[in-house]
Design a protein around this motif. Sequence first.
Motif, PDB file in Angstrom:
ATOM      1  N   ILE A 153       0.868  -1.181   0.000  1.00 52.25           N
ATOM      2  CA  ILE A 153       0.000   0.000   0.000  1.00 52.25           C
ATOM      3  C   ILE A 153       0.903   1.229   0.000  1.00 52.25           C
ATOM      4  O   ILE A 153       1.580   1.507   0.991  1.00 52.25           O
ATOM      5  CB  ILE A 153      -0.930   0.016   1.242  1.00 52.25           C
ATOM      6  N   ASP A 154       0.947   1.923  -1.116  1.00 49.22           N
ATOM      7  CA  ASP A 154       1.866   3.044  -1.285  1.00 49.22           C
ATOM      8  C   ASP A 154       1.065   4.348  -1.291  1.00 49.22           C
ATOM      9  O   ASP A 154       0.403   4.665  -2.290  1.00 49.22           O
ATOM     10  CB  ASP A 154       2.640   2.872  -2.596  1.00 49.22           C
ATOM     11  N   PHE A 176      -0.388  -1.332  -4.912  1.00 45.56           N
ATOM     12  CA  PHE A 176      -1.430  -0.303  -4.873  1.00 45.56           C
ATOM     13  C   PHE A 176      -0.755   1.046  -4.669  1.00 45.56           C
ATOM     14  O   PHE A 176       0.097   1.187  -3.778  1.00 45.56           O
ATOM     15  CB  PHE A 176      -2.402  -0.572  -3.717  1.00 45.56           C
ATOM     16  N   SER A 177      -1.116   2.018  -5.493  1.00 47.34           N
ATOM     17  CA  SER A 177      -0.535   3.357  -5.351  1.00 47.34           C
ATOM     18  C   SER A 177      -1.626   4.407  -5.455  1.00 47.34           C
ATOM     19  O   SER A 177      -2.381   4.434  -6.426  1.00 47.34           O
ATOM     20  CB  SER A 177       0.519   3.594  -6.442  1.00 47.34           C
ATOM     21  N   LEU A 214      -9.838   1.120   0.662  1.00 44.95           N
ATOM     22  CA  LEU A 214      -9.020   0.319   1.585  1.00 44.95           C
ATOM     23  C   LEU A 214      -9.611  -1.063   1.912  1.00 44.95           C
ATOM     24  O   LEU A 214      -8.919  -2.078   1.767  1.00 44.95           O
ATOM     25  CB  LEU A 214      -8.763   1.148   2.853  1.00 44.95           C
ATOM     26  N   LEU A 217      -9.527  -3.324  -1.154  1.00 45.89           N
ATOM     27  CA  LEU A 217      -8.160  -3.687  -1.496  1.00 45.89           C
ATOM     28  C   LEU A 217      -7.677  -4.866  -0.643  1.00 45.89           C
ATOM     29  O   LEU A 217      -7.123  -5.845  -1.154  1.00 45.89           O
ATOM     30  CB  LEU A 217      -7.280  -2.459  -1.263  1.00 45.89           C
ATOM     31  N   VAL A 226       1.207  -6.857   4.786  1.00 44.35           N
ATOM     32  CA  VAL A 226       1.089  -5.574   4.083  1.00 44.35           C
ATOM     33  C   VAL A 226       2.362  -4.776   4.331  1.00 44.35           C
ATOM     34  O   VAL A 226       2.828  -4.670   5.470  1.00 44.35           O
ATOM     35  CB  VAL A 226      -0.140  -4.774   4.577  1.00 44.35           C
ATOM     36  N   TYR A 228       3.539  -1.008   4.033  1.00 44.06           N
ATOM     37  CA  TYR A 228       2.865   0.289   3.929  1.00 44.06           C
ATOM     38  C   TYR A 228       3.892   1.406   3.779  1.00 44.06           C
ATOM     39  O   TYR A 228       4.721   1.608   4.666  1.00 44.06           O
ATOM     40  CB  TYR A 228       2.007   0.507   5.190  1.00 44.06           C
ATOM     41  N   VAL A 257      -5.114   3.140   8.019  1.00 43.16           N
ATOM     42  CA  VAL A 257      -4.437   2.044   7.312  1.00 43.16           C
ATOM     43  C   VAL A 257      -4.041   0.959   8.309  1.00 43.16           C
ATOM     44  O   VAL A 257      -4.307  -0.234   8.104  1.00 43.16           O
ATOM     45  CB  VAL A 257      -3.196   2.549   6.538  1.00 43.16           C
TER      46      VAL A 257
END
Length: 304
Positions: A153-154, A176-177, A214, A217, A226, A228, A257
């Motif tokens: 998760i970017d 994911f960006s 979120l 995803l 994950v 992050y 997050v």
Amino acid sequence: MPIAAVHHPGYTIDLPASHPFPMAKFRVLRDQLGTWGDAITWNRPSRATRAQLERVHTPAYLDALIGGHLDRAAQRRSGFPWSQALVERVRLETGGTVLTARLALEQGLALNAAGGTHHAHADSASGYCLLNDLAVTARTLLATGEVRRLLIIDLDVHQGDGTARLLADEPAAMTFSMHVARNFPARKAHSDWDVPLASGLDDTAYLETLADVLPRLIDQCAPDLVIYDAGVDVHQADRLGHCGLSDAGLYERDRRVIEAVRSQGIPLAGVIGGGYDRDLDALCRRHAQLFRAALHLQRRPNDT
Ligand SMILES: [Zn+2]
């Protein structure tokens, strides 16, 4: 329970005073977090091995980088003048993210007080990123069987273009960006899931967008881990961000997050990502919010 964190004094190296990258932030952040006492357990990484780096970077690029043969154009793209200390720094930072991921698998949550070098490509540096710590960590953990599936998760304000390209052919790693569209890099890659944002979004609009994607995803990927990237260059005062988050919005982003991931019982390894304010104290207070959000959520079960 204290937070597992990762830092090495070699994260900060000497640069010319006029250099635009806030290199001292890693030292200042460590100093700020040092005042939290036993709320944080510190771990010191070793440098990423050549074998780990070769899982994503070409041997020719690694030879040039490690051996000091990057030409002037390649150094300019990296954003840094080459030095042995620079090589050591980026290998420690990459080893730091690998260690952070392993600590997260053991303890549920761990944070690297550096990392998130998501613009680095297989054969070249880009935008202050020489080695891609996120992709190296993903490929290392998949190769060893420590995880079967992971999600990156970017939320750095810039697209994670290097990570997206380096993991494009790896179905076990989902990228994911969420990033400001009109920003570096000019030529975007295709993450598994991209959310390009308009410039200047405020807290409400940003957090609504995040809340919408979120849970889907995490459900869709169902990862064992994950990673992050909590870049703070989404802050309204950042020099390179073109986004509009306040301190409170940034904290809320990190809290959401961490909560969304940890409430599913999924381990989370966080890295601090980008942040380019000239006011180092203010910048590091923003990076420290990731640790504050993590600490708050770790302690919450005992609060009641
Ligand atoms: Zn960034």
